[in-house]
Design a protein around this motif. Sequence first.
Motif, PDB file in Angstrom:
ATOM      1  N   SER A  13      18.894 -68.131  -7.217  1.00 58.10           N
ATOM      2  CA  SER A  13      20.028 -67.471  -7.726  1.00 58.10           C
ATOM      3  C   SER A  13      20.286 -66.082  -7.421  1.00 58.10           C
ATOM      4  O   SER A  13      19.060 -65.639  -7.181  1.00 58.10           O
ATOM      5  CB  SER A  13      20.224 -67.732  -9.188  1.00 58.10           C
ATOM      6  OG  SER A  13      19.434 -67.052  -9.936  1.00 58.10           O
ATOM      7  N   LYS A  14      21.405 -65.658  -7.266  1.00 58.26           N
ATOM      8  CA  LYS A  14      21.680 -64.170  -6.920  1.00 58.26           C
ATOM      9  C   LYS A  14      20.985 -63.404  -8.066  1.00 58.26           C
ATOM     10  O   LYS A  14      20.346 -62.394  -7.673  1.00 58.26           O
ATOM     11  CB  LYS A  14      23.287 -63.923  -6.936  1.00 58.26           C
ATOM     12  CG  LYS A  14      23.344 -62.587  -6.573  1.00 58.26           C
ATOM     13  CD  LYS A  14      25.049 -62.522  -6.351  1.00 58.26           C
ATOM     14  CE  LYS A  14      25.220 -60.940  -6.044  1.00 58.26           C
ATOM     15  NZ  LYS A  14      26.721 -60.587  -5.936  1.00 58.26           N
TER      16      LYS A  14
ATOM     17  N   TRP B  84      14.144 -47.933 -16.323  1.00 56.89           N
ATOM     18  CA  TRP B  84      15.175 -47.543 -15.638  1.00 56.89           C
ATOM     19  C   TRP B  84      15.155 -48.706 -14.209  1.00 56.89           C
ATOM     20  O   TRP B  84      15.867 -48.709 -13.717  1.00 56.89           O
ATOM     21  CB  TRP B  84      14.885 -46.212 -15.242  1.00 56.89           C
ATOM     22  CG  TRP B  84      13.578 -45.974 -14.010  1.00 56.89           C
ATOM     23  CD1 TRP B  84      12.284 -45.997 -14.631  1.00 56.89           C
ATOM     24  CD2 TRP B  84      13.498 -45.862 -12.832  1.00 56.89           C
ATOM     25  NE1 TRP B  84      11.248 -45.748 -13.798  1.00 56.89           N
ATOM     26  CE2 TRP B  84      11.970 -45.553 -12.762  1.00 56.89           C
ATOM     27  CE3 TRP B  84      14.470 -45.929 -11.780  1.00 56.89           C
ATOM     28  CZ2 TRP B  84      11.664 -45.425 -11.243  1.00 56.89           C
ATOM     29  CZ3 TRP B  84      14.095 -45.724 -10.413  1.00 56.89           C
ATOM     30  CH2 TRP B  84      12.513 -45.408 -10.247  1.00 56.89           C
ATOM     31  N   ILE B  85      14.269 -49.414 -14.204  1.00 60.79           N
ATOM     32  CA  ILE B  85      14.085 -50.435 -13.329  1.00 60.79           C
ATOM     33  C   ILE B  85      14.308 -51.584 -13.512  1.00 60.79           C
ATOM     34  O   ILE B  85      15.220 -52.587 -13.079  1.00 60.79           O
ATOM     35  CB  ILE B  85      12.704 -50.484 -12.497  1.00 60.79           C
ATOM     36  CG1 ILE B  85      12.412 -49.022 -11.908  1.00 60.79           C
ATOM     37  CG2 ILE B  85      12.687 -51.684 -11.376  1.00 60.79           C
ATOM     38  CD1 ILE B  85      11.112 -48.930 -11.252  1.00 60.79           C
TER      39      ILE B  85
ATOM     40  N   PHE C  62      16.301 -59.811  -9.116  1.00 61.08           N
ATOM     41  CA  PHE C  62      14.839 -59.655 -10.140  1.00 61.08           C
ATOM     42  C   PHE C  62      13.546 -59.776  -9.160  1.00 61.08           C
ATOM     43  O   PHE C  62      12.655 -58.669  -9.195  1.00 61.08           O
ATOM     44  CB  PHE C  62      14.862 -60.621 -11.290  1.00 61.08           C
ATOM     45  CG  PHE C  62      13.322 -60.775 -11.612  1.00 61.08           C
ATOM     46  CD1 PHE C  62      13.020 -59.712 -12.562  1.00 61.08           C
ATOM     47  CD2 PHE C  62      12.626 -61.782 -10.944  1.00 61.08           C
ATOM     48  CE1 PHE C  62      11.586 -59.798 -12.789  1.00 61.08           C
ATOM     49  CE2 PHE C  62      11.317 -61.932 -11.689  1.00 61.08           C
ATOM     50  CZ  PHE C  62      10.705 -60.850 -12.505  1.00 61.08           C
ATOM     51  N   LEU C  63      13.589 -60.508  -8.284  1.00 59.31           N
ATOM     52  CA  LEU C  63      12.275 -60.568  -7.248  1.00 59.31           C
ATOM     53  C   LEU C  63      12.395 -59.259  -6.340  1.00 59.31           C
ATOM     54  O   LEU C  63      11.409 -58.994  -6.000  1.00 59.31           O
ATOM     55  CB  LEU C  63      12.164 -61.894  -6.493  1.00 59.31           C
ATOM     56  CG  LEU C  63      12.019 -63.003  -7.215  1.00 59.31           C
ATOM     57  CD1 LEU C  63      12.259 -64.252  -6.454  1.00 59.31           C
ATOM     58  CD2 LEU C  63      10.640 -63.101  -7.809  1.00 59.31           C
ATOM     59  N   LEU C  64      13.466 -58.760  -5.932  1.00 57.29           N
ATOM     60  CA  LEU C  64      13.832 -57.664  -5.231  1.00 57.29           C
ATOM     61  C   LEU C  64      13.012 -56.513  -5.767  1.00 57.29           C
ATOM     62  O   LEU C  64      12.336 -55.796  -5.338  1.00 57.29           O
ATOM     63  CB  LEU C  64      15.145 -57.312  -4.839  1.00 57.29           C
ATOM     64  CG  LEU C  64      15.268 -56.153  -3.703  1.00 57.29           C
ATOM     65  CD1 LEU C  64      14.718 -56.523  -2.284  1.00 57.29           C
ATOM     66  CD2 LEU C  64      16.865 -56.055  -3.499  1.00 57.29           C
TER      67      LEU C  64
ATOM     68  N   THR D 261       4.633 -53.135  -3.492  1.00 59.75           N
ATOM     69  CA  THR D 261       4.778 -51.938  -2.547  1.00 59.75           C
ATOM     70  C   THR D 261       3.527 -51.107  -3.084  1.00 59.75           C
ATOM     71  O   THR D 261       2.827 -50.515  -2.314  1.00 59.75           O
ATOM     72  CB  THR D 261       6.245 -50.983  -2.830  1.00 59.75           C
ATOM     73  OG1 THR D 261       7.134 -51.960  -2.060  1.00 59.75           O
ATOM     74  CG2 THR D 261       6.204 -49.905  -1.953  1.00 59.75           C
ATOM     75  N   PHE D 262       3.724 -50.648  -4.590  1.00 61.38           N
ATOM     76  CA  PHE D 262       2.809 -49.651  -4.926  1.00 61.38           C
ATOM     77  C   PHE D 262       1.395 -50.428  -4.942  1.00 61.38           C
ATOM     78  O   PHE D 262       0.221 -49.532  -5.179  1.00 61.38           O
ATOM     79  CB  PHE D 262       3.195 -49.154  -6.095  1.00 61.38           C
ATOM     80  CG  PHE D 262       4.270 -48.334  -6.083  1.00 61.38           C
ATOM     81  CD1 PHE D 262       4.094 -46.868  -5.742  1.00 61.38           C
ATOM     82  CD2 PHE D 262       5.737 -48.616  -6.299  1.00 61.38           C
ATOM     83  CE1 PHE D 262       5.110 -45.984  -5.492  1.00 61.38           C
ATOM     84  CE2 PHE D 262       6.718 -47.718  -6.184  1.00 61.38           C
ATOM     85  CZ  PHE D 262       6.564 -46.428  -5.758  1.00 61.38           C
TER      86      PHE D 262
END
Length: 508
Positions: free
Chosen positions: A28-29, A235-236, A34-36, A44-45
């Motif tokens: 779902s969108k 904040w994320i 959320f996965l992004l 990434t980190f």
Amino acid sequence: MAEKPVSVTSSAPSRSWKGWLWDSAEVSKEERRFLLKLDFTLLTFGTLGMLIKWIDTSNITNAFVSGMKEDLDLYQNQYNYIVVSWTVGYIIGQWPSNFILTRVRAHIWIPFLEIGWTIFTFALAGAQSYSAMLGLRFVVGLFEAGYWPALYYILGSWYTKRELGKRNGILQSAVSIAPIFSGFLQAGIFSSLDGHAGLAGWRWLFIINGVISLPIAGLAFVCLPDTPSTAKANWIFTERDIEIARERMAKVGRAPEGKPYSAKVILGYFTSWKTLLFTLIFTMQPFGSQPFTAFVFWLKAHNKAGKPPVYSVAQINEYPTLGNAFTAVYSLIAVWVSDGPLRGRRWPIIIFSNLVAIVVFVLLVVTPVFGPFSQRAPLYIVSSIGGSCVPLTMAWMAELISDNAEQRAFTAASMNTLQYTFSAWIPLVWFQQIHQPNVTPGNRAAAVVGGFNVIVFSTIAFLAHREKLQKKRNNQLAVDSSESVLPAAGITQADDKEVGQNVLEVRV
């Protein structure tokens, strides 16, 4: 009473090439968003941190050959003892770090480790004696010890079966890519800064490595997510994001942290077939990686004193990077196939890769050591194919120990601890430098161990399948993400913790 939000999570098998290419294409969108966020922060980190850790681990070798040996009068076996001091710190720090990780929030503990090894990397630039270098490298190893198993533990706490293999593969690819990147970086630092501000080039290696590490550790502190059970809105990640994460983990039976530690509990880990067999597999890992280390010695051995070189210095350093590139690419292909067409099954590719490795090791034994480049070099390049399946092995372990977060963390540390313990002595017995590249006995031993690995992996698959059938008979098996999804009704934070603690997912 407020209506519960509708469940948006989905971990059904991919039905199109888009889903196989990247799993979030078929969710779902809201879950895709959320996965992004999760990939952008954790992946990434984590990957950047892994890259920096490898560079900070290997910089001692670059410094040694770049003037440190002469400046600190490091002769005889003192360099070897410095390397061993790091290894001892690394081994000692494994289990304590992962125990702490289940009690201290990840966004605090993991950056603390990064900042710790960064501070002592800076300190290495000021070392004035062999004893100072010995002690500082021990502490660097102590801080770096917990990073690798911690990241695999955190990934296993957020991602489902159809997602975990790919993320593990991306993380591990940093280990394969780092040697390619590191050599050029260290050479550039030395050539441009040697003598600047009155400091030798090898001291600048440690300073610049620390300068690179520090901001990554700082960003990890504000961006790296905790585990779903301990995460708080920031904040994320919103409250809804955390709710989705907990729902996803409850669906696959991934239990949260919180089970108490005791001597009896820890002894129980040692008697668990899952912990024992996965740890046993990693004790044998050094055999699978050592044949590749002969490649650089094989190239160098062609050059004879008083004769024109067969291979230039550049070629001797560059050709082995083909092996690193192969490992990175094959590892990514393996995890994509496992998560996609194989629907999360780990054992087929793991066993296939180990069978290929056996063939490669046997060919290294039976072919002439100084045969043509076209015959010998490809064998060296693909010889790490068995070790390329480390991400799949870690994903499989996390899935089989879904019901116990503490045991999962303990097992990850146990696997890495025993791997480095055996790495300390296997090269000294089977792949001694004085014999390189004539290490036929070592290649023969690697082929035998490869066969042993196939037996152990097959045993894990058999026991996991038997346990899965038993859980099905007892109605204790969590919903398999490759078979169905939760009903549309959402579940609350309290609900998902209860589900996570009372169901077990075992997949083969």
